[in-house]
Design an enzyme around this catalytic site. Structure first.
Site, PDB file in Angstrom:
ATOM      1  N   ASN A 183      -9.801  -1.261  -1.436  1.00  0.00           N
ATOM      2  CA  ASN A 183      -8.567  -1.054  -1.124  1.00  0.00           C
ATOM      3  C   ASN A 183      -7.892  -1.490  -2.484  1.00  0.00           C
ATOM      4  O   ASN A 183      -7.982  -2.664  -2.918  1.00  0.00           O
ATOM      5  CB  ASN A 183      -8.059  -1.755   0.090  1.00  0.00           C
ATOM      6  CG  ASN A 183      -6.651  -1.534   0.277  1.00  0.00           C
ATOM      7  OD1 ASN A 183      -5.808  -1.051  -0.650  1.00  0.00           O
ATOM      8  ND2 ASN A 183      -5.967  -2.150   1.346  1.00  0.00           N
TER       9      ASN A 183
ATOM     10  N   HIS B  73      -3.967   6.845   1.708  1.00  0.00           N
ATOM     11  CA  HIS B  73      -4.410   5.402   1.217  1.00  0.00           C
ATOM     12  C   HIS B  73      -5.766   5.193   1.385  1.00  0.00           C
ATOM     13  O   HIS B  73      -6.011   5.313   2.604  1.00  0.00           O
ATOM     14  CB  HIS B  73      -3.283   4.489   1.641  1.00  0.00           C
ATOM     15  CG  HIS B  73      -3.402   3.030   1.343  1.00  0.00           C
ATOM     16  ND1 HIS B  73      -3.632   2.613  -0.029  1.00  0.00           N
ATOM     17  CD2 HIS B  73      -3.852   2.091   2.039  1.00  0.00           C
ATOM     18  CE1 HIS B  73      -3.946   1.326   0.084  1.00  0.00           C
ATOM     19  NE2 HIS B  73      -4.038   0.998   1.199  1.00  0.00           N
TER      20      HIS B  73
ATOM     21  N   CYS C 247       0.692  -1.220  -0.014  1.00  0.00           N
ATOM     22  CA  CYS C 247      -0.003  -0.001  -0.107  1.00  0.00           C
ATOM     23  C   CYS C 247       0.848   1.314  -0.151  1.00  0.00           C
ATOM     24  O   CYS C 247       0.400   2.406  -0.434  1.00  0.00           O
ATOM     25  CB  CYS C 247      -0.871   0.212   1.337  1.00  0.00           C
ATOM     26  SG  CYS C 247      -2.168  -1.316   1.153  1.00  0.00           S
TER      27      CYS C 247
HETATM   28  N1  ACO Z   1     -18.142 -10.458   7.147  1.00  0.00           N
HETATM   29  C1  ACO Z   1     -18.827 -10.560   8.340  1.00  0.00           C
HETATM   30  N2  ACO Z   1     -17.830 -10.971   9.411  1.00  0.00           N
HETATM   31  C2  ACO Z   1     -16.714 -10.908   9.551  1.00  0.00           C
HETATM   32  C3  ACO Z   1     -16.016 -10.828   8.171  1.00  0.00           C
HETATM   33  C4  ACO Z   1     -16.839 -10.401   7.081  1.00  0.00           C
HETATM   34  N3  ACO Z   1     -16.304  -9.963   5.693  1.00  0.00           N
HETATM   35  N4  ACO Z   1     -14.804 -10.617   8.332  1.00  0.00           N
HETATM   36  C5  ACO Z   1     -14.656 -11.062   9.556  1.00  0.00           C
HETATM   37  N5  ACO Z   1     -15.911 -11.114  10.218  1.00  0.00           N
HETATM   38  C6  ACO Z   1     -16.240 -11.545  11.568  1.00  0.00           C
HETATM   39  C7  ACO Z   1     -14.907 -12.077  12.375  1.00  0.00           C
HETATM   40  O1  ACO Z   1     -14.725 -13.426  11.959  1.00  0.00           O
HETATM   41  C8  ACO Z   1     -15.320 -11.887  13.597  1.00  0.00           C
HETATM   42  O2  ACO Z   1     -16.090 -12.747  13.962  1.00  0.00           O
HETATM   43  P1  ACO Z   1     -16.295 -13.342  15.708  1.00  0.00           P
HETATM   44  O3  ACO Z   1     -16.436 -12.106  16.432  1.00  0.00           O
HETATM   45  O4  ACO Z   1     -17.203 -14.184  15.658  1.00  0.00           O
HETATM   46  O5  ACO Z   1     -14.843 -13.799  15.985  1.00  0.00           O
HETATM   47  C9  ACO Z   1     -16.100 -10.312  13.689  1.00  0.00           C
HETATM   48  O6  ACO Z   1     -16.477 -10.356  12.266  1.00  0.00           O
HETATM   49  C10 ACO Z   1     -15.298  -9.315  14.050  1.00  0.00           C
HETATM   50  O7  ACO Z   1     -14.164  -9.363  13.632  1.00  0.00           O
HETATM   51  P2  ACO Z   1     -13.091  -8.340  13.707  1.00  0.00           P
HETATM   52  O8  ACO Z   1     -11.491  -8.647  12.881  1.00  0.00           O
HETATM   53  O9  ACO Z   1     -12.958  -8.331  15.183  1.00  0.00           O
HETATM   54  O10 ACO Z   1     -13.540  -7.008  13.120  1.00  0.00           O
HETATM   55  P3  ACO Z   1     -12.968  -5.636  12.928  1.00  0.00           P
HETATM   56  O11 ACO Z   1     -13.985  -4.874  13.716  1.00  0.00           O
HETATM   57  O12 ACO Z   1     -11.687  -5.583  13.494  1.00  0.00           O
HETATM   58  O13 ACO Z   1     -13.068  -5.418  11.386  1.00  0.00           O
HETATM   59  C11 ACO Z   1     -11.387  -5.296   9.481  1.00  0.00           C
HETATM   60  C12 ACO Z   1     -12.333  -6.041  10.494  1.00  0.00           C
HETATM   61  C13 ACO Z   1     -12.466  -4.444   8.605  1.00  0.00           C
HETATM   62  C14 ACO Z   1     -10.722  -5.991   8.719  1.00  0.00           C
HETATM   63  C15 ACO Z   1     -10.659  -4.258  10.268  1.00  0.00           C
HETATM   64  O14 ACO Z   1      -9.996  -4.747  11.287  1.00  0.00           O
HETATM   65  C16 ACO Z   1      -9.757  -3.397   9.444  1.00  0.00           C
HETATM   66  O15 ACO Z   1     -10.298  -2.638   8.648  1.00  0.00           O
HETATM   67  N6  ACO Z   1      -8.543  -3.582   9.441  1.00  0.00           N
HETATM   68  C17 ACO Z   1      -7.412  -2.727   8.679  1.00  0.00           C
HETATM   69  C18 ACO Z   1      -7.164  -3.925   7.652  1.00  0.00           C
HETATM   70  C19 ACO Z   1      -6.590  -3.272   6.491  1.00  0.00           C
HETATM   71  O16 ACO Z   1      -6.473  -2.004   6.277  1.00  0.00           O
HETATM   72  N7  ACO Z   1      -5.703  -4.201   5.738  1.00  0.00           N
HETATM   73  C20 ACO Z   1      -5.260  -3.770   4.487  1.00  0.00           C
HETATM   74  C21 ACO Z   1      -3.852  -3.064   4.471  1.00  0.00           C
HETATM   75  S1  ACO Z   1      -3.572  -2.982   3.090  1.00  0.00           S
HETATM   76  C22 ACO Z   1      -2.044  -3.405   2.237  1.00  0.00           C
HETATM   77  O17 ACO Z   1      -0.930  -3.152   2.842  1.00  0.00           O
HETATM   78  C23 ACO Z   1      -2.251  -4.827   1.545  1.00  0.00           C
END
Ligand code: ACO
Length: 356
Positions: A313, A283, A138
């Site tokens: 993204n 980003h 990214c």
């Molecule tokens: N749909 C529904 N539920 C989901 C999904 C989905 N797509 N994905 C995960 N869940 C579930 C999980 O399994 C979890 O369930 P559980 O509570 O029963 O265990 C629940 O949702 C909550 O999951 P969390 O991971 O705690 O959710 P969070 O609020 O942290 O959101 C997210 C997840 C959106 C991925 C967030 O953490 C985020 O955006 N983080 C940054 C990620 C990012 O920017 N990544 C790219 C970097 S770019 C690069 O360099 C490639």
């Protein structure tokens, strides 16, 4: 959708170019110590994939995805056989001038080798011109921009094409195991042309780059790996280790800490303050990350560019795609100060300040 039109956004660049050349002639001197962005273009494939479409493949919902990320839809390539260098061709053509070198930022290269920059050079008819791939996820576009900036300032090249292009859709796991990652990413390409600035007051004013490999496995794609024999061990593939894996919460925490930090560092290096920023182009990993970063920086919402809702993204392509959109929406004018900041796998993070 076809090639992102450049008619509107190209105009200021054409003016900048003309003004720059005139200033050089009038001064009778050549060298300026800064580089500038002289052109911009972007391209996304035509296939729109909504959150509801993904909900047919895995246990998720439009509500879950939109609330946590701000994403409504993304683009995927239309069919197999389209690589990152193919998406980059129309983006590059839209941005293009006479190009001396290519810097190609991607985490999804067409092939393991050769680099996508070489493939793009061939597709653009640039045989013999240098091409460098940058693998900084990214932050890749800003890392690439810093390389182009150094080349221009060193007098090595006159015009450098910096591309960010990604095809994520062929490398994502569309099931419940991969759903946390699958809902985030989209395909697309963006490109800029870098050349000499018209004067020292304008152009790329500062650039700051960082990396911390201790967090490499927090967000990574393990296979294929030169560390293993064979590089794609069947038992590891059965565990899905050829798909990206991420600890979303840790990425979120690091991104919201490091992006403000590096943004302030870049502004300080440019001797500017937050109040000098006309547009913040972060980003686009997650709308909530960007809102929190802007809040921490005390940048008002109207000065922040978001395009994650429609494209997800797009990793290295994100910033040039967003910049293209900013010009289309007439949000950048002569004299505008634009702040870029990115965070991604590595971890890597970077920021830059450009005065147009
Ligand atoms: N749909 C529904 N539920 C989901 C999904 C989905 N797509 N994905 C995960 N869940 C579930 C999980 O399994 C979890 O369930 P559980 O509570 O029963 O265990 C629940 O949702 C909550 O999951 P969390 O991971 O705690 O959710 P969070 O609020 O942290 O959101 C997210 C997840 C959106 C991925 C967030 O953490 C985020 O955006 N983080 C940054 C990620 C990012 O920017 N990544 C790219 C970097 S770019 C690069 O360099 C490639």
């Amino acid at each position: 959708m076809a090639i992102s039109a450049v008619a509107r956004q190209a105009e200021p660049f054409v003016l900048e170019r003309a003004a720059g050349r005139r200033a050089e002639r009038e001064k009778g001197t050549k060298a300026m110590t800064r580089s500038a962005i002289l052109g911009v273009g972007s391209y996304v494939p035509s296939r729109v994939v909504t959150n509801d479409d993904l909900a047919k493949l895995m246990t998720t919902s439009d509500e879950w995805i939109f609330q946590r990320t701000g994403i409504k839809e993304r683009r995927f390539i239309e069919h197999s056989g389209i690589g990152a260098s193919d998406l980059a061709v129309p983006a590059a053509k839209a941005a293009m001038d006479e190009i001396d070198a290519i810097v190609f930022a991607t985490l999804s290269p067409d092939f393991n080798f050769p680099g996508s920059g070489c493939l793009l050079g061939d597709k653009l008819g640039m045989a013999g011109k240098p091409a460098l791939d940058v693998r900084n996820q990214c932050s890749g576009f800003l890392y690439g921009l810093s390389v182009a900036d150094a080349w221009i300032r060193a007098g090595m090249y006159e015009r450098v094409l910096v591309v960010g292009s990604e095809v994520h859709s062929t490398g994502i796991e569309f099931n419940d195991r991969g759903r946390d990652v699958a809902v985030l990413f989209g395909d697309g390409a963006g490109a800029v042309v870098i050349g000499r600035s018209r004067d020292d007051e304008h152009g790329l004013l500062s650039m700051c780059l960082h990396a911390d490999g201790s967090a490499a496995k927090v967000l990574w794609l393990e296979l294929p790996a030169s560390a293993y024999v064979p590089r794609l061990p069947p038992e590891m593939m059965a565990e899905g280790r050829h798909y990206p894996r991420m600890n979303g919460k840790q990425v979120f925490r690091w991104a919201t800490e490091k992006m403000p930090e590096v943004a302030l560092e870049a502004l300080g290096k440019a001797n500017l303050n937050i109040s000098d920023v006309d547009l913040f182009v972060p980003h686009q990993a997650n709308m909530r990350i960007n809102q929190l970063v802007a809040w921490r920086l005390e940048i008002p919402e109207e000065k922040v560019l978001h395009n994650i809702e429609k494209f997800g993204n797009t990793t290295a392509a994100t910033i040039p795609m967003a910049l293209d959109r900013a010009f289309k929406e007439d949000r950048i004018h002569a004299g505008s100060v634009v702040l870029f900041a990115a965070f991604g796998a590595g971890f890597t993070w970077a920021a830059g300040v450009v005065k147009f």
